[in-house]
Enzyme design. Structure first.
Site, short mmCIF file in Angstrom:
data_model
loop_
_atom_site.label_atom_id
_atom_site.label_comp_id
_atom_site.label_asym_id
_atom_site.label_seq_id
_atom_site.Cartn_x
_atom_site.Cartn_y
_atom_site.Cartn_z
N ARG A 187 9.83 -31.61 4.65
CA ARG A 187 8.54 -32.29 4.42
C ARG A 187 8.17 -33.27 5.53
O ARG A 187 7.00 -33.64 5.66
CB ARG A 187 8.55 -32.99 3.05
N ARG A 205 14.90 -30.24 -18.46
CA ARG A 205 16.01 -30.77 -19.26
C ARG A 205 15.79 -30.51 -20.74
O ARG A 205 16.72 -30.19 -21.48
CB ARG A 205 16.19 -32.26 -18.96
N LYS A 210 13.80 -30.49 1.06
CA LYS A 210 13.02 -30.20 -0.15
C LYS A 210 12.43 -28.79 -0.04
O LYS A 210 12.94 -27.99 0.72
CB LYS A 210 11.95 -31.28 -0.35
N ARG A 223 17.59 -23.69 1.04
CA ARG A 223 17.97 -25.06 0.66
C ARG A 223 19.48 -25.18 0.41
O ARG A 223 20.12 -24.22 -0.02
CB ARG A 223 17.16 -25.50 -0.57
N GLN A 236 19.75 -34.19 -9.25
CA GLN A 236 20.10 -32.80 -9.59
C GLN A 236 21.61 -32.62 -9.60
O GLN A 236 22.16 -31.97 -10.50
CB GLN A 236 19.46 -31.83 -8.60
N ASP A 295 9.72 -37.50 -4.18
CA ASP A 295 8.79 -36.36 -4.17
C ASP A 295 7.38 -36.77 -3.76
O ASP A 295 6.51 -35.91 -3.60
CB ASP A 295 8.73 -35.71 -5.56
N GLY A 307 14.52 -25.73 -7.17
CA GLY A 307 15.84 -26.32 -6.92
C GLY A 307 16.43 -26.94 -8.17
O GLY A 307 17.65 -26.87 -8.40
N SER A 364 10.72 -32.68 -14.30
CA SER A 364 12.15 -32.97 -14.50
C SER A 364 12.50 -32.97 -15.99
O SER A 364 13.52 -32.42 -16.42
CB SER A 364 12.51 -34.33 -13.91
N ARG A 387 3.88 -29.49 -2.95
CA ARG A 387 3.44 -30.87 -2.71
C ARG A 387 2.75 -31.00 -1.35
O ARG A 387 1.86 -31.85 -1.19
CB ARG A 387 4.60 -31.84 -2.87
#
Ligand code: S3P
Length: 448
Positions: free
Chosen positions: A360, A32, A356, A132, A179, A329, A104, A28, A405
């Site tokens: 999941r 950024r 996700k 998604r 997000q 997550d 995403g 993340s 994941r």
């Protein structure tokens, strides 16, 4: 990103995990750091950037819009990234479609970036990303004046035509999503006036912290209705030297592996411990995990520590639903921890898991059931009956569905299974943790 061929991997128990591991930079924060540096006037330097496919997709898109982004190799393998920004409002029309791969975060945050620039961009992605929901980002950005044409169901491929000047809005998030929050704040950077986001449930606050660090006028107010984040537009961002802390979502795999494999004792260096990200540590401690924080410090405006995890018997819990945003997550690997706990773990309140990189809840239900772990499905989570520390039966091939994941979580499950667990395609781990299997080899002494 060139699509790689499916890479099946068979995981069998290799004994205790011991020693020291360094997890890659926070995903993340890495996205950024690149985006805000690309909007600053001048040269920023970033250490510890995650060099996974998702972040590289963000870098490629920013280059296509005029930022100069390079990696200086210092000869030790850990490079510094140099970003020459174009200034807020200075992005250029990309001449190619922006390929977001599996990411995403790249997609939704860059949609916000483009929404308030006078440019038009087409977003494409892989099969997972193209399934998604993007309406959650489209809706507020359209209110700000962007014209967005999406594929049926509000999906990728989609095209964003930005409006400059855009219209500042006050927006209350209908879903807890960092997000979407970030997309609106980023659009607000180039929008005259004050853009406000109200989040009834707090989500990860990396955008707020880092935008403040870059010099944006941003305030956060805690009220009875939630957090109100206000950003003053037409911002001028000053270049920064950023150090990205290690990703707690990547550390999560070692926290669970260390807890479930007898004899394990792992020190995970330099883990980001922003309180909006530490839900898994809280949940594992409630289950009886032995996790200690060593040398707590601040890195790049974020709390960081080394973590030590030692094998410990886990007990089933009802996972407090209010932990969900701070561990969203980490549910796949929490489900794996539950498979080894004594009793019946109930983990609900996490609807978002359905949208996700894969669904999941469905993916982990199928995977764990195939490995002989009794599970029950709910719309917003799973109930899992654990082995009280014994090996799970295993002996299955897991469909990872382009979900990094799921792949890493089931690899962890295979470390304490009676029969091997085969991951049908391990290549998605490169989106967030390219060195995962190499680190696993080192921790289990299997290095060649
Ligand atoms: C992210 C926010 C979360 C998380 C994702 C990264 C971010 O998504 O699942 O992996 O960097 O803002 P949502 O904001 O959609 O919950």
């Amino acid at each position: 990103m060139p699509p790689s061929l499916p890479a099946p991997i068979e995981i069998s128990p290799r004994g205790a995990l011991t020693g020291r591991v360094r997890v890659p930079g926070d995903k993340s924060i890495s996205h950024r750091a690149l985006m805000f540096a690309a909007l600053a006037v001048g040269t920023s330097r970033i250490e510890g950037l995650l060099e996974g496919h998702d972040v590289l997709a963000t870098a490629a898109a920013l280059r296509a819009m005029g930022a100069t982004i390079d990696r200086d190799d210092d000869g030790t393998g850990s490079g510094t990234w140099r970003v020459d920004g174009v200034g807020v409002g200075g992005l250029l029309q990309p001449e190619i479609a922006l390929d977001m791969g599996n990411s995403g975060t790249s997609t939704r945050l860059l949609m916000g970036l483009i929404a308030s620039h006078p440019i038009t961009a087409t977003f494409v992605g892989d099969a997972s990303l193209s399934a998604r929901p993007m309406a959650r980002a489209i809706e507020p950005l359209a209110r700000m004046g962007a014209a967005i044409t999406a594929s049926p169901g509000g999906r990728l491929p989609l095209m964003v035509r930005g409006l400059c000047p855009a219209i500042p809005i006050n927006y209350t998030l209908p879903v807890a999503s960092a997000q979407v929050k970030s997309a609106v704040l980023i659009a607000g950077l180039n929008t005259r006036g004050i853009t406000r986001v109200v989040e009834p449930v707090a989500t990860r606050d990396h955008s707020e912290r880092m935008l403040t660090g870059f010099g944006a006028a941003l305030t956060v107010e805690q009220t009875n209705h939630g957090r109100i984040i206000s950003i003053t537009g037409e911002a001028e961002l000053a270049p920064q030297a950023i150090t990205v802390p290690g990703d707690p979502s990547s550390a999560a795999f070692w926290l669970v592996a260390g807890s479930i494999v007898p004899g394990s004792d792992i020190r995970i260096a330099n883990v980001g411990l922003n309180p909006t990200r530490t839900g898994l540590i809280a949940a594992l401690r409630l289950m009886g995990a032995d996790i200690t924080e060593i040398d707590p410090r601040t890195v790049g405006g974020e709390p960081v520590a080394d973590l030590r995890v030692r094998h410990a018997p886990l007990t089933a819990i009802e996972v407090p639903p209010d932990l969900a945003p701070s561990m969203i997550d980490e549910y796949p690997v929490l489900f794996v921890a539950a498979a080894f706990a004594a009793g019946h773990t109930l983990a609900r309140g996490a609807h978002e898991l359905r949208v996700k990189e894969s669904d999941r809840i469905a993916a982990m239900l199928t995977a764990l059931t195939a490995c002989g772990v009794p599970c029950e499905e709910f719309p917003d989570g799973l109930a899992i009956t654990g082995t009280a520390g014994e090996a799970i039966p295993g002996g299955a091939t897991i469909a990872t569905l382009l979900d990094h994941r799921v792949a890493m979580s089931m690899a962890v499950a295979g470390l304490h299974a009676a029969r091997p667990v085969t991951i049908d395609d391990a290549s998605p781990v490169a989106t967030s943790y390219p060195g995962f299997f190499a680190s696993l080899d080192r921790l289990t002494g299997d290095e060649t």
